[in-house]
Design an enzyme around this catalytic site. Structure first.
Site, PDB file in Angstrom:
ATOM      1  CG  ASP A 181      -3.821 -19.962   2.473  1.00 16.95           C
ATOM      2  OD1 ASP A 181      -4.036 -21.049   3.262  1.00 16.95           O
ATOM      3  OD2 ASP A 181      -3.053 -19.396   2.235  1.00 16.95           O
ATOM      4  N   PRO A 220      -5.508  -0.858  -5.748  1.00 14.92           N
ATOM      5  CG  PRO A 220      -4.009  -2.438  -6.965  1.00 14.92           C
ATOM      6  CD  PRO A 220      -4.112  -1.175  -5.847  1.00 14.92           C
ATOM      7  CG  HIS A 239      -2.298  -0.771   0.920  1.00 16.49           C
ATOM      8  ND1 HIS A 239      -3.415  -0.680   1.612  1.00 16.49           N
ATOM      9  CD2 HIS A 239      -2.321  -1.934   0.093  1.00 16.49           C
ATOM     10  CE1 HIS A 239      -4.298  -1.522   1.065  1.00 16.49           C
ATOM     11  NE2 HIS A 239      -3.574  -2.293   0.098  1.00 16.49           N
TER      12      HIS A 239
END
Length: 296
Positions: free
Chosen positions: A216, A159, A67
């Site tokens: 995950d 994004p 970031h």
């Protein structure tokens, strides 16, 4: 013979200019070897201590570095109070600031006014990956710290998880990165069982904002290629993640990374080096902050 003796160095100079962008050439693998020889040891110790106390911290430091670099370059602006910290992608989710503060304080005792906050964050992200079982990559150093931080720029340039793949790719290419970097740095197309589990963990109500779901679930504190195996099973957590399987080019890269973890590790390290060179400040530009949260 005399003519050729002058021609060869000029060819070498041209090659250097073509192969090494000016800013990257000003970074140096031995930048702190004499001024702060224990830099890596101090950073690694600080990251390891933080990870021992918080298993999520490795991922948080990696995200913080990402970031930082994606908003006007890698210059430590995300660490400044206000500004980018208040942007939607960071507000109440960006973490690890206190880890960087602690490492900075230790470095100021060891080698005052020497190491930039930007280099600290860059090294901390690498150490976080390495200490989690991931790859190790060599980094040229010498970045300096920026003087400003923009909330609006962060909202515009980072994004978003719900953006279509073409928008995300455009943001990567605007930073000098490629489509493969999109795949390797990506860590309602979810399968039914996973969607049901997520809806149970995070129901659509006010107190769900404080609940967490791992990207995950089988190896959330370990750096590996399971993320790509999950994508093949339509089990990516974010819409932007699963969108990688909707494009033939990115889907083939996902398939390769799911099969060949060493390929993923190699490409990940290469992409991290590229990202760490985005818009860096060197020489007399910027400053070396005394505290990472404030400009001098």
């Amino acid at each position: 013979m005399e003519h050729n003796s002058f021609k060869l160095p000029s060819v070498h100079l041209l090659c250097l200019l073509l192969l090494c962008p000016l800013v990257s050439c000003q970074l140096n693998y031995k930048f702190y070897d004499y001024t702060c020889p224990n830099l890596t040891k101090i950073v690694r110790s600080g990251v390891w201590s933080a990870m021992t106390n918080d298993s999520r911290m490795a991922a948080s430091l990696l995200r913080l570095h990402f970031h930082d670099c994606f908003v006007n370059g890698c210059e430590g602006s995300v660490l400044l109070d206000g500004g980018e910290k208040n942007a939607l992608p960071n507000r109440n989710s960006a973490r690890g600031f206190e880890v960087i503060d602690d490492i900075k304080a230790n470095l100021e005792r060891a080698c005052p006014a020497t190491v930039s906050c930007t280099d600290i964050l860059t090294l901390a992200a690498r150490e976080a990956v390495y200490l989690s079982g991931g790859p190790y990559w060599f980094l040229p150093l010498g970045r300096r710290d920026g003087l400003t931080a923009s909330e609006s720029d962060a909202n515009e340039q980072l994004p978003g998880f719900s953006e279509p793949l073409e928008n995300i790719t455009a943001k990567f290419t605007s930073k000098g990165l490629e489509l493969k970097d999109v795949v390797v740095l990506s860590d309602p197309l979810l399968d039914t069982s996973l969607l049901t589990s997520l809806q149970s963990t995070c129901p659509n109500q006010d107190d769900s904002d404080t609940k967490l779901a791992p990207l995950d679930s089988a190896s959330s504190s370990k750096f590996d290629n399971l993320y790509y195996k999950l994508l093949l099973n339509n089990s990516g957590l974010l819409q932007s993640d699963q969108a990688l399987m909707g494009d033939n080019t990115t889907a083939s890269v996902v398939l390769n990374y799911s099969k060949f973890p060493y390929l993923f590790f190699k490409d990940f390290g290469a992409s991290m080096v590229k990202m760490a060179n985005i818009g860096v400040l060197t020489g007399q530009n910027g400053e070396i902050r005394k505290q990472c949260r404030f400009v001098n």
